[in-house]
Enzyme design. Structure first.
Site, PDB file in Angstrom:
ATOM      1  N   SER A 185       0.711  -1.264  -0.155  1.00 55.65           N
ATOM      2  CA  SER A 185      -0.065   0.035   0.110  1.00 55.65           C
ATOM      3  C   SER A 185       0.832   1.220   0.102  1.00 55.65           C
ATOM      4  O   SER A 185       1.938   1.397   0.546  1.00 55.65           O
ATOM      5  CB  SER A 185      -0.998  -0.118   1.303  1.00 55.65           C
ATOM      6  OG  SER A 185      -1.846   1.160   1.175  1.00 55.65           O
ATOM      7  N   HIS A 199      -2.060   6.870  -5.335  1.00 45.65           N
ATOM      8  CA  HIS A 199      -2.394   6.010  -4.336  1.00 45.65           C
ATOM      9  C   HIS A 199      -2.466   4.647  -5.073  1.00 45.65           C
ATOM     10  O   HIS A 199      -3.163   4.739  -6.153  1.00 45.65           O
ATOM     11  CB  HIS A 199      -3.412   6.213  -3.584  1.00 45.65           C
ATOM     12  CG  HIS A 199      -4.179   4.883  -2.793  1.00 45.65           C
ATOM     13  ND1 HIS A 199      -5.318   4.161  -3.382  1.00 45.65           N
ATOM     14  CD2 HIS A 199      -3.779   4.341  -1.772  1.00 45.65           C
ATOM     15  CE1 HIS A 199      -5.519   3.082  -2.887  1.00 45.65           C
ATOM     16  NE2 HIS A 199      -4.655   3.046  -1.785  1.00 45.65           N
ATOM     17  N   ASN A 201      -2.692  -0.276  -4.281  1.00 40.71           N
ATOM     18  CA  ASN A 201      -2.706  -1.013  -3.190  1.00 40.71           C
ATOM     19  C   ASN A 201      -2.990  -2.183  -3.887  1.00 40.71           C
ATOM     20  O   ASN A 201      -3.922  -2.246  -4.603  1.00 40.71           O
ATOM     21  CB  ASN A 201      -3.797  -0.438  -2.099  1.00 40.71           C
ATOM     22  CG  ASN A 201      -4.017  -1.695  -1.114  1.00 40.71           C
ATOM     23  OD1 ASN A 201      -4.435  -2.753  -1.524  1.00 40.71           O
ATOM     24  ND2 ASN A 201      -4.033  -1.119   0.311  1.00 40.71           N
ATOM     25  N   TYR A 202      -2.253  -3.210  -3.700  1.00 44.85           N
ATOM     26  CA  TYR A 202      -2.457  -4.399  -4.333  1.00 44.85           C
ATOM     27  C   TYR A 202      -2.420  -5.537  -2.982  1.00 44.85           C
ATOM     28  O   TYR A 202      -1.464  -5.443  -2.419  1.00 44.85           O
ATOM     29  CB  TYR A 202      -1.634  -4.991  -5.389  1.00 44.85           C
ATOM     30  CG  TYR A 202      -1.943  -3.973  -6.435  1.00 44.85           C
ATOM     31  CD1 TYR A 202      -3.088  -4.141  -7.298  1.00 44.85           C
ATOM     32  CD2 TYR A 202      -1.186  -2.787  -6.526  1.00 44.85           C
ATOM     33  CE1 TYR A 202      -3.416  -3.390  -8.267  1.00 44.85           C
ATOM     34  CE2 TYR A 202      -1.556  -1.804  -7.698  1.00 44.85           C
ATOM     35  CZ  TYR A 202      -2.727  -2.223  -8.461  1.00 44.85           C
ATOM     36  OH  TYR A 202      -3.147  -1.360  -9.476  1.00 44.85           O
ATOM     37  N   ARG A 203      -3.506  -6.276  -3.062  1.00 46.95           N
ATOM     38  CA  ARG A 203      -3.622  -7.254  -1.683  1.00 46.95           C
ATOM     39  C   ARG A 203      -4.050  -8.573  -2.292  1.00 46.95           C
ATOM     40  O   ARG A 203      -4.731  -8.928  -3.071  1.00 46.95           O
ATOM     41  CB  ARG A 203      -4.415  -6.613  -0.838  1.00 46.95           C
ATOM     42  CG  ARG A 203      -5.788  -6.275  -1.276  1.00 46.95           C
ATOM     43  CD  ARG A 203      -6.590  -5.246  -0.302  1.00 46.95           C
ATOM     44  NE  ARG A 203      -7.648  -4.883  -0.981  1.00 46.95           N
ATOM     45  CZ  ARG A 203      -7.970  -3.810  -1.586  1.00 46.95           C
ATOM     46  NH1 ARG A 203      -6.705  -3.050  -2.048  1.00 46.95           N
ATOM     47  NH2 ARG A 203      -9.224  -3.470  -2.020  1.00 46.95           N
ATOM     48  N   GLY A 355      -8.047  -4.067  15.416  1.00 45.77           N
ATOM     49  CA  GLY A 355      -7.266  -3.464  16.219  1.00 45.77           C
ATOM     50  C   GLY A 355      -5.710  -3.170  15.470  1.00 45.77           C
ATOM     51  O   GLY A 355      -4.646  -3.445  16.226  1.00 45.77           O
ATOM     52  N   GLY A 356      -5.756  -2.549  14.338  1.00 43.65           N
ATOM     53  CA  GLY A 356      -4.808  -1.990  13.796  1.00 43.65           C
ATOM     54  C   GLY A 356      -4.121  -0.880  14.282  1.00 43.65           C
ATOM     55  O   GLY A 356      -4.842  -0.205  15.014  1.00 43.65           O
ATOM     56  N   ARG A 357      -2.790  -0.626  14.152  1.00 42.19           N
ATOM     57  CA  ARG A 357      -2.116   0.433  14.836  1.00 42.19           C
ATOM     58  C   ARG A 357      -2.654   1.934  14.338  1.00 42.19           C
ATOM     59  O   ARG A 357      -2.701   1.873  12.909  1.00 42.19           O
ATOM     60  CB  ARG A 357      -0.675   0.446  14.210  1.00 42.19           C
ATOM     61  CG  ARG A 357       0.309  -0.422  15.297  1.00 42.19           C
ATOM     62  CD  ARG A 357       1.510  -0.238  14.761  1.00 42.19           C
ATOM     63  NE  ARG A 357       2.101  -1.368  14.052  1.00 42.19           N
ATOM     64  CZ  ARG A 357       3.180  -1.262  13.161  1.00 42.19           C
ATOM     65  NH1 ARG A 357       3.857  -0.253  13.047  1.00 42.19           N
ATOM     66  NH2 ARG A 357       3.392  -2.479  12.419  1.00 42.19           N
ATOM     67  N   GLU A 359      -1.026   4.936  14.104  1.00 44.99           N
ATOM     68  CA  GLU A 359      -0.155   5.550  13.363  1.00 44.99           C
ATOM     69  C   GLU A 359      -0.118   4.959  11.955  1.00 44.99           C
ATOM     70  O   GLU A 359       0.037   5.507  10.971  1.00 44.99           O
ATOM     71  CB  GLU A 359       1.028   5.366  14.026  1.00 44.99           C
ATOM     72  CG  GLU A 359       1.251   6.495  15.369  1.00 44.99           C
ATOM     73  CD  GLU A 359       1.122   7.712  14.936  1.00 44.99           C
ATOM     74  OE1 GLU A 359       1.742   8.243  13.910  1.00 44.99           O
ATOM     75  OE2 GLU A 359       0.752   8.581  15.645  1.00 44.99           O
TER      76      GLU A 359
END
Length: 397
Positions: A185, A199, A201-203, A355-357, A359
């Site tokens: 990302s 931007h 993003n590949y997932r 629950g990701g960070r 920041e």
């Protein structure tokens, strides 16, 4: 006054995916790490306050991160399941692809900037997974550039998982669902208001739920896209960008570009403003209707197209003279960027639910933005032309 009808309520092309976008499993937010000095990094744990959850859902279920001094060869778990995490698995090959893409993009960004370098953080989780976060700030060309790769193992709470297809028993809701996700990302914010933000993003995403788990079938899919957010329109730039996206799509299916272009226009719609975030590109999600190997190759081609689509435009615009008025308009448009990311972006909301960070989730935001009360560009002005294109998406090629 600029007005237009909102995008269609269903933003996934029905001919490409076997289920409705409104029911599709959510994307994951691929986390960026907080900035730390690479020369003084030691191994330690980051303790976070867990986000409060509603009474109907369990707390987030991703392990806390541990910062690492060196990059491992792989973030995949050591496992006896040779079909999932072996070197020849889709998981392993996708991780290899995104790490190579990260190196390529970061090298190109540093070369254009001519001095600034990315700060790098490496992190892991005890139960497997981790990531490499790179952020460049206050360079000669870039206000802020982030390029991150992540490999994540976790458990989705029920409200974060929308099944790929309805269950036979409509009263059965999925319980917590183990998942695997990997992705790259990036958000690139230049200083010059005539140079566009990019931007991409590949997932790749898998659920690990047993096949007989009620309401949560075992599933895999690909998602991603590359989109273009200028403050001012230079038609040659926009046509070049979209032409590269189309060329990447056409290598696999000539229907991809028109459908993914529309999907992008619909996805990046700021409903409360009645306008898009930018001038689009391609976007797809929850894609598993085609052969898995073909989709892996397609995602690779798209990631490899980022530099040829973007860097020639930056080279043309990086040193153009501008006024305070131009800079102020860029800041207003960056305010729109912030609004979309915080209110509508699926990856952001998924990261918060699991629950990701904080920041990590917010590093895609620009260093500076601006909100003016009732700001309206003069009709016929260059600013008005940009806003018109964001309200009424165009076919650029």
């Amino acid at each position: 006054m600029l007005t237009a009808a909102p995008p269609s309520s269903s933003s996934s092309p029905p001919t490409l995916v076997p289920f409705s976008y409104s029911r599709a499993p959510p994307s994951i937010a691929f986390a960026f790490s907080p900035l730390l000095s690479t020369t003084k990094r030691t191994k330690f744990s980051i303790h976070r306050l867990q986000a409060s959850s509603s009474s109907s859902s369990p707390p987030p279920m991703i392990e806390k991160e541990t910062m690492e001094a060196e990059k491992p060869a792989t973030f995949l778990r050591e496992t006896d399941d040779s079909t999932s995490d072996s070197p020849n698995s889709v998981r392993a090959r996708f991780e290899k692809m995104i790490r190579e893409a990260q190196d390529t993009v970061c090298s190109a960004i540093e070369a254009v900037d001519g001095g600034a370098q990315f700060r790098e953080d490496v992190w892991s989780r005890p139960g497997g997974g981790g990531g490499i976060s790179r952020v460049l700030q206050d360079g000669a060309v870039w206000e802020k550039a982030g390029v991150n790769v992540s490999v994540v193992y976790g458990v989705m709470p029920p409200d974060a998982y929308r099944a790929a297809k309805p269950t036979d028993n409509g009263n059965v809701k999925p319980g917590p669902v183990p998942f695997f996700a990997a992705g790259i990302s990036s958000v690139l914010h230049p200083k010059n208001p005539f140079a566009p933000t990019l931007h991409f993003n590949y997932r790749y995403f898998e659920t690990d739920a047993p096949k007989d788990t009620p309401g949560a079938p075992r599933q895999w899919w690909f998602g991603g896209g590359t989109d273009f957010t200028p403050a001012y329109i230079f038609e040659d730039d926009v046509k070049h960008f979209h032409s590269v996206q189309k060329a990447a799509c056409d290598k696999f299916n000539t229907d991809f570009y028109p459908q993914f272009k529309k999907w992008c226009d619909d996805y990046f719609y700021i409903k409360h403003r009645g306008e898009r975030r930018g001038l689009g590109g391609i976007f797809f999600d929850d894609l598993n209707m085609y052969d898995q190997e073909m989709l892996l190759s397609f995602a690779t081609e798209c990631a490899n197209s980022v530099i040829p689509a973007y860097i020639p435009i930056i080279e043309r615009r990086r040193d153009m003279p501008f006024t305070e008025k131009h800079k102020a308009w860029q800041q207003v448009r960056r305010g729109r960027y912030v609004e979309f990311n915080l209110v509508y972006d699926r990856g952001t909301t998924f990261g918060l639910k699991t629950g990701g960070r904080i920041e990590s989730i917010l590093v895609s935001l620009p260093l500076t933005a601006r909100w003016e009360y009732n700001q309206q560009p003069e009709e016929g002005s260059e600013e008005w032309k940009l806003l018109d294109a964001c309200i009424n998406p165009k076919e650029w090629i």
